[in-house]
Design a protein around this motif. Structure first.
Motif, PDB file in Angstrom:
ATOM      1  N   SER A 292       0.828  -1.214   0.000  1.00 47.25           N
ATOM      2  CA  SER A 292       0.000   0.000   0.000  1.00 47.25           C
ATOM      3  C   SER A 292       0.863   1.265   0.000  1.00 47.25           C
ATOM      4  O   SER A 292       0.391   2.343  -0.335  1.00 47.25           O
ATOM      5  CB  SER A 292      -0.951  -0.010   1.206  1.00 47.25           C
ATOM      6  OG  SER A 292      -0.212   0.187   2.392  1.00 47.25           O
ATOM      7  N   HIS A 293       2.147   1.124   0.362  1.00 50.01           N
ATOM      8  CA  HIS A 293       3.051   2.288   0.346  1.00 50.01           C
ATOM      9  C   HIS A 293       3.796   2.436  -0.977  1.00 50.01           C
ATOM     10  O   HIS A 293       4.551   3.389  -1.153  1.00 50.01           O
ATOM     11  CB  HIS A 293       4.086   2.154   1.470  1.00 50.01           C
ATOM     12  CG  HIS A 293       3.528   2.348   2.843  1.00 50.01           C
ATOM     13  ND1 HIS A 293       3.020   1.313   3.581  1.00 50.01           N
ATOM     14  CD2 HIS A 293       3.369   3.467   3.579  1.00 50.01           C
ATOM     15  CE1 HIS A 293       2.584   1.783   4.739  1.00 50.01           C
ATOM     16  NE2 HIS A 293       2.780   3.087   4.758  1.00 50.01           N
ATOM     17  N   LEU A 294       3.632   1.467  -1.879  1.00 46.21           N
ATOM     18  CA  LEU A 294       4.485   1.455  -3.085  1.00 46.21           C
ATOM     19  C   LEU A 294       3.684   1.864  -4.326  1.00 46.21           C
ATOM     20  O   LEU A 294       3.293   1.037  -5.140  1.00 46.21           O
ATOM     21  CB  LEU A 294       5.120   0.062  -3.237  1.00 46.21           C
ATOM     22  CG  LEU A 294       5.897  -0.421  -2.002  1.00 46.21           C
ATOM     23  CD1 LEU A 294       6.487  -1.799  -2.225  1.00 46.21           C
ATOM     24  CD2 LEU A 294       6.984   0.579  -1.612  1.00 46.21           C
ATOM     25  N   ASN A 295       3.507   3.173  -4.464  1.00 44.92           N
ATOM     26  CA  ASN A 295       2.630   3.678  -5.521  1.00 44.92           C
ATOM     27  C   ASN A 295       3.261   3.630  -6.910  1.00 44.92           C
ATOM     28  O   ASN A 295       2.551   3.704  -7.907  1.00 44.92           O
ATOM     29  CB  ASN A 295       2.203   5.113  -5.199  1.00 44.92           C
ATOM     30  CG  ASN A 295       1.434   5.154  -3.897  1.00 44.92           C
ATOM     31  OD1 ASN A 295       0.662   4.237  -3.605  1.00 44.92           O
ATOM     32  ND2 ASN A 295       1.683   6.175  -3.081  1.00 44.92           N
ATOM     33  N   ASN A 296       4.590   3.529  -6.987  1.00 46.11           N
ATOM     34  CA  ASN A 296       5.247   3.499  -8.303  1.00 46.11           C
ATOM     35  C   ASN A 296       5.372   2.089  -8.865  1.00 46.11           C
ATOM     36  O   ASN A 296       5.725   1.904 -10.021  1.00 46.11           O
ATOM     37  CB  ASN A 296       6.660   4.094  -8.195  1.00 46.11           C
ATOM     38  CG  ASN A 296       6.612   5.553  -7.824  1.00 46.11           C
ATOM     39  OD1 ASN A 296       5.946   6.335  -8.499  1.00 46.11           O
ATOM     40  ND2 ASN A 296       7.291   5.921  -6.741  1.00 46.11           N
ATOM     41  N   LEU A 297       5.092   1.112  -8.021  1.00 51.74           N
ATOM     42  CA  LEU A 297       5.409  -0.276  -8.384  1.00 51.74           C
ATOM     43  C   LEU A 297       4.485  -0.826  -9.475  1.00 51.74           C
ATOM     44  O   LEU A 297       3.261  -0.726  -9.370  1.00 51.74           O
ATOM     45  CB  LEU A 297       5.322  -1.142  -7.118  1.00 51.74           C
ATOM     46  CG  LEU A 297       5.889  -2.562  -7.212  1.00 51.74           C
ATOM     47  CD1 LEU A 297       7.323  -2.552  -7.708  1.00 51.74           C
ATOM     48  CD2 LEU A 297       5.822  -3.235  -5.850  1.00 51.74           C
ATOM     49  N   LYS A 298       5.097  -1.377 -10.520  1.00 51.52           N
ATOM     50  CA  LYS A 298       4.334  -1.957 -11.631  1.00 51.52           C
ATOM     51  C   LYS A 298       4.527  -3.474 -11.717  1.00 51.52           C
ATOM     52  O   LYS A 298       3.670  -4.187 -12.226  1.00 51.52           O
ATOM     53  CB  LYS A 298       4.796  -1.338 -12.973  1.00 51.52           C
ATOM     54  CG  LYS A 298       4.594   0.158 -13.068  1.00 51.52           C
ATOM     55  CD  LYS A 298       3.149   0.461 -13.427  1.00 51.52           C
ATOM     56  CE  LYS A 298       2.867   1.951 -13.473  1.00 51.52           C
ATOM     57  NZ  LYS A 298       2.504   2.506 -12.171  1.00 51.52           N
ATOM     58  N   LEU A 299       5.703  -3.958 -11.274  1.00 50.08           N
ATOM     59  CA  LEU A 299       6.034  -5.371 -11.492  1.00 50.08           C
ATOM     60  C   LEU A 299       6.815  -5.926 -10.304  1.00 50.08           C
ATOM     61  O   LEU A 299       7.799  -5.321  -9.862  1.00 50.08           O
ATOM     62  CB  LEU A 299       6.898  -5.489 -12.764  1.00 50.08           C
ATOM     63  CG  LEU A 299       7.483  -6.862 -13.087  1.00 50.08           C
ATOM     64  CD1 LEU A 299       6.380  -7.877 -13.427  1.00 50.08           C
ATOM     65  CD2 LEU A 299       8.477  -6.765 -14.252  1.00 50.08           C
TER      66      LEU A 299
END
Ligand code: NAI
Ligand code: 3PY
Length: 315
Positions: free
Chosen positions: A67-74
């Motif tokens: 929930s803290h990782l807004n940039n994560l795509k993969l």
């Protein structure tokens, strides 16, 4: 797709792939990498904050962390087992998750038979008796301290029937064993070629576990399952700790409800020094430190597949 000139990547536990594996194929990808050998739970969010791609072998990525990782795509898992990642939370956040499949069949099957042979042939225990002088003291030309059991004609029960179970089946048949494949516990219908879970418990001389750890497989083996097995039966878990209830396993082994067990995986890895399964280890239990996958050949395949997973998703 991510714009590749902007990709930030983090490998949270590159050290888990071993000191002898050359990670340059991954380093050469056009990604702005940060490699960490190991990452403690409290470091995870900070290290992943600006990453679009995160690689983890065993670092936990739970719903709170994600929930803290807004940039994560993969998220690329450097393993087959995906139980360290909250897959539902990742899906809800639109994060793709990939694992590495089909890299460890030969390696895991080899360990399964290594411990199965040790439990039935006891070569290292006999070797120990020779070292301590028991053979020299013997009047007979051979020793009979540990009962030897032939695998030919015995029944191997498989729990889970994916890549690894199929490799184990291949070796079991080469040893002349019959193989029975368990249907999922509680399944309403039994697929062709499968047998009900409880029937496999009753019939198998050796059970080898190869299903993932999920809510449905946690504590799949407890006191009740051990009681249904033959008192001569052996059980081997190279899948994940948590599938076997460890305190119940200790009891079943001590009471000789089953004859022996080998586990390559436990609930907490690495264990504390006072870990019950280790400090109270029955003599008919073999514990190996999660090494079934760890041949250099398997890890080399794992790395190739990991690189290909990243490439297919990002480029
Ligand atoms: N000790 C080690 O070094 C290694 C351990 N593993 C573990 O082994 C597991 C299996 O690996 P693979 O065979 O490659 O995976 P796989 O995905 O090819 O096979 C897993 C099988 O388990 C079945 N399954 C799922 N839920 C089940 C349930 N409730 N009851 C019975 N079967 C169920 C699936 O249908 C599938 O056939 C991995 O999830 C991982 O946890 C994997 C590689 C190395
Ligand atoms: O691939 C897996 O699932 C393993 O346990 C090895 O890391």
């Amino acid at each position: 797709m991510v714009q590749n000139n902007m990709i930030n990547g983090v490998f949270l536990d590159a050290g888990t792939l071993g000191p002898d594996l050359d990670l340059s194929p991954m380093r050469k990808l056009p990604i702005n990498w940060q490699f960490h050998d190991f990452t403690a739970p409290e470091q995870t969010v900070e290290r992943c904050q600006s990453a679009q791609v995160v690689i983890t072998n065993k670092v936990v990525l739970d719903a709170h962390t994600l929930s803290h990782l807004n940039n994560l795509k993969l998220i690329c898992i450097a393993a087959t087992g995906m139980n360290n990642v909250d897959l539902k939370a990742a899906e809800q956040q639109g994060i793709e998750v990939k694992n590495v499949v089909g890299y460890a069949g030969s390696s895991v099957a080899q360990l399964v038979f290594n411990v199965l042979l040790e439990l039935t042939t006891h070569a290292s225990q006999y070797n120990q008796l020779v070292s301590t002088g028991k053979w020299s003291e013997s009047q007979s030309f051979c020793l009979f301290d540990y009962p030897m059991i032939e695998l030919t004609g015995k029944t191997m029960g498989l729990i889970g029937y994916g890549n690894l179970a199929k490799s184990v089946e291949h070796l079991a048949k080469a040893f002349g064993m019959q193989v029975v494949i368990a249907e999922q516990k509680g399944a309403g219908t039994i697929r062709p070629g499968r047998a009900p879970f409880e029937q496999v418990l009753k019939e198998a001389d050796a059970i080898s576990i190869h299903c993932p750890l999920t809510d449905g497989t946690r504590d799949l083996f407890t006191a009740s399952e051990f009681k249904q097995m033959k008192s001569s039966a052996l059980i081997i878990n190279t899948a994940r700790g948590g599938i076997i209830n460890e305190l119940d396993l200790i009891d079943a082994l001590n009471r000789r409800e089953i004859a022996g067990a080998a586990v390559d995986v436990i609930t907490t890895e690495p264990p504390d020094r006072d870990y019950p399964l280790i400090v109270n280890k029955p003599d008919n239990l073999i514990i190996t430190p999660h090494i079934a996958w760890a041949t250099l050949e398997a890890r080399t395949r794992l790395l190739q597949l990991l690189v290909s997973n990243i490439t297919q998703s990002l480029f």
